[in-house]
Design an enzyme around this catalytic site. Sequence first.
Site, PDB file in Angstrom:
ATOM      1  N   GLU A 444      -0.918  -8.575  -9.817  1.00 25.52           N
ATOM      2  CA  GLU A 444      -1.131  -9.730  -8.924  1.00 25.52           C
ATOM      3  C   GLU A 444      -0.156  -9.703  -7.751  1.00 25.52           C
ATOM      4  O   GLU A 444       0.290 -10.746  -7.285  1.00 25.52           O
ATOM      5  CB  GLU A 444      -0.972 -11.070  -9.671  1.00 25.52           C
TER       6      GLU A 444
HETATM    7  C1  LIG Z   1      -1.725  -3.595 -16.887  1.00 28.73           C
HETATM    8  C2  LIG Z   1      -2.298  -3.781 -15.533  1.00 28.73           C
HETATM    9  C3  LIG Z   1      -3.310  -4.682 -15.330  1.00 28.73           C
HETATM   10  C4  LIG Z   1      -3.891  -4.818 -14.068  1.00 28.73           C
HETATM   11  N1  LIG Z   1      -4.970  -5.648 -13.884  1.00 28.73           N
HETATM   12  C5  LIG Z   1      -5.657  -5.588 -12.718  1.00 28.73           C
HETATM   13  C6  LIG Z   1      -6.913  -6.247 -12.578  1.00 28.73           C
HETATM   14  O1  LIG Z   1      -7.376  -6.944 -13.476  1.00 28.73           O
HETATM   15  N2  LIG Z   1      -7.591  -6.088 -11.409  1.00 28.73           N
HETATM   16  C7  LIG Z   1      -7.110  -5.336 -10.377  1.00 28.73           C
HETATM   17  O2  LIG Z   1      -7.782  -5.223  -9.370  1.00 28.73           O
HETATM   18  N3  LIG Z   1      -5.911  -4.723 -10.472  1.00 28.73           N
HETATM   19  C8  LIG Z   1      -5.184  -4.814 -11.622  1.00 28.73           C
HETATM   20  N4  LIG Z   1      -3.993  -4.155 -11.742  1.00 28.73           N
HETATM   21  C9  LIG Z   1      -3.463  -3.434 -10.594  1.00 28.73           C
HETATM   22  C10 LIG Z   1      -2.218  -4.075 -10.011  1.00 28.73           C
HETATM   23  O3  LIG Z   1      -2.521  -5.291  -9.409  1.00 28.73           O
HETATM   24  C11 LIG Z   1      -1.587  -3.056  -9.052  1.00 28.73           C
HETATM   25  O4  LIG Z   1      -1.089  -2.002  -9.838  1.00 28.73           O
HETATM   26  C12 LIG Z   1      -0.485  -3.669  -8.209  1.00 28.73           C
HETATM   27  O5  LIG Z   1      -1.026  -4.597  -7.301  1.00 28.73           O
HETATM   28  C13 LIG Z   1       0.303  -2.616  -7.422  1.00 28.73           C
HETATM   29  O6  LIG Z   1      -0.546  -1.710  -6.795  1.00 28.73           O
HETATM   30  P1  LIG Z   1      -0.303  -0.143  -6.981  1.00 28.73           P
HETATM   31  O7  LIG Z   1      -0.167   0.121  -8.430  1.00 28.73           O
HETATM   32  O8  LIG Z   1      -1.360   0.586  -6.251  1.00 28.73           O
HETATM   33  O9  LIG Z   1       1.090   0.121  -6.335  1.00 28.73           O
HETATM   34  P2  LIG Z   1       1.376   0.511  -4.757  1.00 28.73           P
HETATM   35  O10 LIG Z   1       0.557  -0.364  -3.895  1.00 28.73           O
HETATM   36  O11 LIG Z   1       1.224   1.967  -4.605  1.00 28.73           O
HETATM   37  O12 LIG Z   1       2.895   0.099  -4.661  1.00 28.73           O
HETATM   38  C14 LIG Z   1       3.967   0.903  -5.189  1.00 28.73           C
HETATM   39  C15 LIG Z   1       5.296   0.250  -4.828  1.00 28.73           C
HETATM   40  O13 LIG Z   1       5.437   0.189  -3.411  1.00 28.73           O
HETATM   41  C16 LIG Z   1       5.644  -1.137  -2.973  1.00 28.73           C
HETATM   42  N5  LIG Z   1       4.901  -1.347  -1.725  1.00 28.73           N
HETATM   43  C17 LIG Z   1       3.630  -1.028  -1.460  1.00 28.73           C
HETATM   44  N6  LIG Z   1       3.307  -1.384  -0.203  1.00 28.73           N
HETATM   45  C18 LIG Z   1       4.392  -1.942   0.338  1.00 28.73           C
HETATM   46  C19 LIG Z   1       4.692  -2.520   1.599  1.00 28.73           C
HETATM   47  N7  LIG Z   1       3.792  -2.594   2.573  1.00 28.73           N
HETATM   48  N8  LIG Z   1       5.937  -3.002   1.789  1.00 28.73           N
HETATM   49  C20 LIG Z   1       6.850  -2.966   0.825  1.00 28.73           C
HETATM   50  N9  LIG Z   1       6.625  -2.428  -0.388  1.00 28.73           N
HETATM   51  C21 LIG Z   1       5.416  -1.924  -0.641  1.00 28.73           C
HETATM   52  C22 LIG Z   1       5.139  -2.022  -4.089  1.00 28.73           C
HETATM   53  O14 LIG Z   1       5.800  -3.275  -4.112  1.00 28.73           O
HETATM   54  C23 LIG Z   1       5.454  -1.188  -5.313  1.00 28.73           C
HETATM   55  O15 LIG Z   1       6.768  -1.419  -5.717  1.00 28.73           O
HETATM   56  C24 LIG Z   1      -3.382  -4.056 -12.987  1.00 28.73           C
HETATM   57  C25 LIG Z   1      -2.325  -3.159 -13.202  1.00 28.73           C
HETATM   58  C26 LIG Z   1      -1.804  -2.990 -14.449  1.00 28.73           C
HETATM   59  C27 LIG Z   1      -0.714  -1.970 -14.635  1.00 28.73           C
END
Ligand SMILES: Cc1cc2nc3c(=O)[nH]c(=O)nc-3n(C[C@H](O)[C@H](O)[C@H](O)COP(=O)(O)OP(=O)(O)OC[C@H]3O[C@@H](n4cnc5c(N)ncnc54)[C@H](O)[C@@H]3O)c2cc1C
Length: 607
Positions: A444
């Site tokens: 989230e």
């Molecule tokens: C158990 C679990 C349940 C989930 N459930 C759902 C679900 O029901 N539906 C759904 O759609 N998703 C779901 N997710 C996905 C989750 O919301 C994402 O993993 C999360 O939003 C982060 O995205 P990412 O993993 O692609 O990380 P990335 O976007 O690749 O981010 C990696 C890191 O970089 C940082 N970062 C990225 N962009 C920036 C920026 N512009 N400025 C500063 N820092 C930045 C982030 O804060 C993070 O620390 C789930 C994930 C897990 C692990």
Amino acid sequence: MARYKAPLRDMRFLLNDVLDYPGHYARLSNGGDATPDVIDAILEGAATLSEEVLAPLNLSGDDEGCHFNEGVVTTPAGFKEAYAQFAAGGWQGLSFPTEYGGQGLPVSVSVFKSELMGAANWSFYMYPGLSVGCINTILRYGTEAQKKQYLPPLVAGEWTGTMCLTEPQCGTDLAQVRTRAVLQPEGTYKLSGTKIFISAGEHDLAANIIHIVLARLPGAPEGTRGISLFIVPKVLVRPDGSLGERNPVVCGSIEHKMGIRASATAVLNFDDAVGYLIAEPNKGLEAMFTFMNTARIGTAIQGIAHAEASFQGALPYARERRSMRALSGKKDPDHAADALIWHPDVRRMLLTQKAIAEGGRAMIYSAAQLADNLFNAVTGGNQVEYQELDGKLGFYTPILKGFLTEMGLEAANLGMQVLGGHGYIHEHGMEQIARDARIATLYEGTTGIQALDLLGRKVLLGTRGKCVRDFTATMLRFSRQYLLAGGAVGKMARSLARRALQWNALTARIMLRARSDRELVGSASVDYLMYSGYVMMAHFWALQAAKAAELLANGKGRESADFYRTKIQTAEFYFARLLPRADGHRKGALAPTRSVMQIDNEHFAFD
Ligand SMILES: Cc1cc2nc3c(=O)[nH]c(=O)nc-3n(C[C@H](O)[C@H](O)[C@H](O)COP(=O)(O)OP(=O)(O)OC[C@H]3O[C@@H](n4cnc5c(N)ncnc54)[C@H](O)[C@@H]3O)c2cc1C
């Protein structure tokens, strides 16, 4: 391992005394049925289900996890029966409109229920929890026909819902969504693409799963302005509401995770799956924000739920386990050693957990009143009031989500620490709480993203600091009443008044410097979010202390004098031991951007 016990006395103190929920409900157009007796019965019922059905499945669910076999997901033993009990009890529909089979109670009633059920078993609660945002999205943006078709079974808990945003290449940056949706001659769409990490994406608890999916139409603009929103049922629904053919949305696998292992996290492959447009084309992300705000407050609850559960696990251990003698001399001379709870450092850990759980609960229950008012403004068609409340709740949301999930994680880790090495051993249940709590700062929107939302969007761009000025005005109004008072409450009021001024000054300094330093917001944001969280929690601890002192003095409280004294003492602990951390975050937020930007990317490590 300690069994979860619903903290009803703490909850009632907040609801009836500190936040005057009876008065709040009396002012709501849908609050008529939320009488103190009804609320009490709901709390008792939710407590019973949580303590007797959900909590006993928490450890076994973690041990067993979910099973995946050729696209079929089976939840751990007991989950199906527990979900049937949850649905039969009408728990999903508490706060949804009666015309779709709900009970029409204010939104906040569901917040109380979510805390109890989530603290008992967060993995279980993910399944009905995800449905809430799905229902809200259809309620807000669906056509009448979509509402009639999907809402009654969702509200009854016969079906569940999901949010399908994340794809392999993007989670935070949804501008990169690639799933395609192509219009068909009959007006439906065919969706193709892969979504990952979808909570409750596949399971055996309900007859159907309604996916809310972000996808792109052919020729849609690049980026966030080209994303649309679709309803994609797992099983297609015939016009008479009966279930028809299986839609080609197939679960490719489920993730092996650190925590919430009984909650299925699915990879979903959409292979020309039939979908129905919801909201205007290319405005999907905007509509999805309804979903995300609900989900974010739901995730903030996870912070306090885990803090409470971990505190409850640590406290009896600290009372029973013995180690060495208290520094001030023998306390339990009949035993070889004194109980852990005599040691100041163990008390520090327990009090930190307690202060986080009870302070965070007050923050969330106060935000829930805003959510109730917002719902009333929507149904009453009062656009001006809606905008104002939406702004206020928008300011609260990243603080609650970001700060409380970080604090919940700290509390969960402290719970393990109180148990020493035993905290690291699975049967005690404490390491599970820490593993389960870990996800809350990630999904989230990560803490970093919440912080950017708070400082960049809400504080600087959106309101030029007005949202902080408004909140600090409330702090000052409250503290002014006690500025000249003696004792603990007077001291807290004076500290709070200083923090209110300091929060505004900090905001103004960042605003000024951000004009000439484009990296400043990104480098200051997490410290700013944590600072804001500590100060906001101080406000809610001062409110609790002032009310407890008043009831102690006038003798009109429903609770014991010890209960009220402990509230004041916990507030004193918060002001003395946790609030000072805000100073470090303030300094961090004001530190030069250079401190994080000057090292070359190539120089982070030398081979
Ligand atoms: C158990 C679990 C349940 C989930 N459930 C759902 C679900 O029901 N539906 C759904 O759609 N998703 C779901 N997710 C996905 C989750 O919301 C994402 O993993 C999360 O939003 C982060 O995205 P990412 O993993 O692609 O990380 P990335 O976007 O690749 O981010 C990696 C890191 O970089 C940082 N970062 C990225 N962009 C920036 C920026 N512009 N400025 C500063 N820092 C930045 C982030 O804060 C993070 O620390 C789930 C994930 C897990 C692990």
